[in-house]
Design a protein around this motif. Sequence first.
Motif, PDB file in Angstrom:
ATOM      1  N   ASN A  16       0.876  -0.755  -0.182  1.00  0.00           N
ATOM      2  CA  ASN A  16       0.228   0.048   0.188  1.00  0.00           C
ATOM      3  C   ASN A  16       0.727   0.979   0.005  1.00  0.00           C
ATOM      4  O   ASN A  16       0.587   2.564  -1.072  1.00  0.00           O
ATOM      5  CB  ASN A  16      -1.144  -0.078   1.367  1.00  0.00           C
ATOM      6  N   GLU A 122      -6.255  -4.619  -3.062  1.00  0.00           N
ATOM      7  CA  GLU A 122      -7.055  -4.150  -1.794  1.00  0.00           C
ATOM      8  C   GLU A 122      -7.414  -5.305  -2.164  1.00  0.00           C
ATOM      9  O   GLU A 122      -8.560  -6.119  -0.569  1.00  0.00           O
ATOM     10  CB  GLU A 122      -8.352  -3.071  -2.290  1.00  0.00           C
ATOM     11  N   THR A 125      -5.833  -7.287   0.029  1.00  0.00           N
ATOM     12  CA  THR A 125      -5.230  -7.625   1.757  1.00  0.00           C
ATOM     13  C   THR A 125      -7.279  -7.631   2.620  1.00  0.00           C
ATOM     14  O   THR A 125      -7.035  -8.017   3.046  1.00  0.00           O
ATOM     15  CB  THR A 125      -5.631  -5.548   1.250  1.00  0.00           C
ATOM     16  N   TYR A 136      -7.324  -4.039   8.554  1.00  0.00           N
ATOM     17  CA  TYR A 136      -7.657  -3.944   6.902  1.00  0.00           C
ATOM     18  C   TYR A 136      -7.262  -2.425   7.511  1.00  0.00           C
ATOM     19  O   TYR A 136      -6.372  -1.908   6.379  1.00  0.00           O
ATOM     20  CB  TYR A 136      -8.965  -3.951   6.820  1.00  0.00           C
ATOM     21  N   SER A 137      -7.510  -1.469   8.151  1.00  0.00           N
ATOM     22  CA  SER A 137      -7.718   0.232   8.262  1.00  0.00           C
ATOM     23  C   SER A 137      -6.317   0.251   8.429  1.00  0.00           C
ATOM     24  O   SER A 137      -5.564   1.269   8.211  1.00  0.00           O
ATOM     25  CB  SER A 137      -8.675   0.126   9.769  1.00  0.00           C
ATOM     26  N   ARG A 140      -4.218  -0.543   5.428  1.00  0.00           N
ATOM     27  CA  ARG A 140      -4.241   0.588   4.516  1.00  0.00           C
ATOM     28  C   ARG A 140      -3.804   2.098   5.438  1.00  0.00           C
ATOM     29  O   ARG A 140      -3.610   3.206   3.666  1.00  0.00           O
ATOM     30  CB  ARG A 140      -6.176   0.751   4.214  1.00  0.00           C
ATOM     31  N   GLY A 143      -0.921   3.632   3.345  1.00  0.00           N
ATOM     32  CA  GLY A 143      -1.337   3.890   1.426  1.00  0.00           C
ATOM     33  C   GLY A 143      -1.400   5.443   1.744  1.00  0.00           C
ATOM     34  O   GLY A 143      -0.761   6.507   1.524  1.00  0.00           O
TER      35      GLY A 143
END
Length: 251
Positions: A16, A122, A125, A136-137, A140, A143
């Motif tokens: 990411n 995505e 992930t 996940y957050s 992410r 990124g």
Amino acid sequence: MSDARLSSAGRLALYNAAVFLTLGIVLPFWPVWLTGRGLDPVEIGIVLSAGPWIRMVVTPAVAHFADRHAVKAHARRWLLVTLAAGALACFVAFLFAGTFWAILAISVLAGVFFAPVIPLGENVTLLLSAREGFSYSRVRLWGSVAFIVGAVGGGWLLAGRPSEWVLWMVIGAHVLMVGACGLIPPLAMTRDTTAAAPLRRIGLNRAFLVVLGTVGLIQAGHAAYYGFGTLHWRAAGIDETVIGLLWAEGV
């Protein structure tokens, strides 16, 4: 949390970061490079519009291919590496593009390779976060951090320098992206055996069409900002360092 789980989350965080570092340079500063190559605003608009058109066609096709054929543990990793390497080759080709038509042709080809990279990443992930239980957050998040680094660092590096620096920064970010795609964790999938892509069923789904229209309006609002925000600020006398900070502020 197991070491394997940490490894998957860490690798996907690197992926990411590398992808959005690239976007953190391209979105604010690619119009500057296009201007430096002599393109006028109409030509810049045409070149930048090539990407969304390509995404509409290529991304579903590649996703359908992945669901049918990229089902072994490392298959999606190598599909992502191939796509990222193709995008890198296209940006290297920009070094030799001196006309509007050459830049447009390479932009179309670059869109073919780059467009599926983020959706496929995505997908990996989200599936692995569900299977292995990592957040996940939090993956992410890296990124967004990398986008800020790309925008701020890109603006700082570009300040007072020729627009060709933009292309070299983008090429460097793509090299990192290829390497990060090579670290994507293994993910075995069940092969999709449906007869064809369900385009008709999706096209008749009213809820999907409402969402699609809403997202389209959001993207339309972004398009003018992405394409000409930096150029407008430069024309107003704002230097690239501050412009990078303005882009980072949004994130």
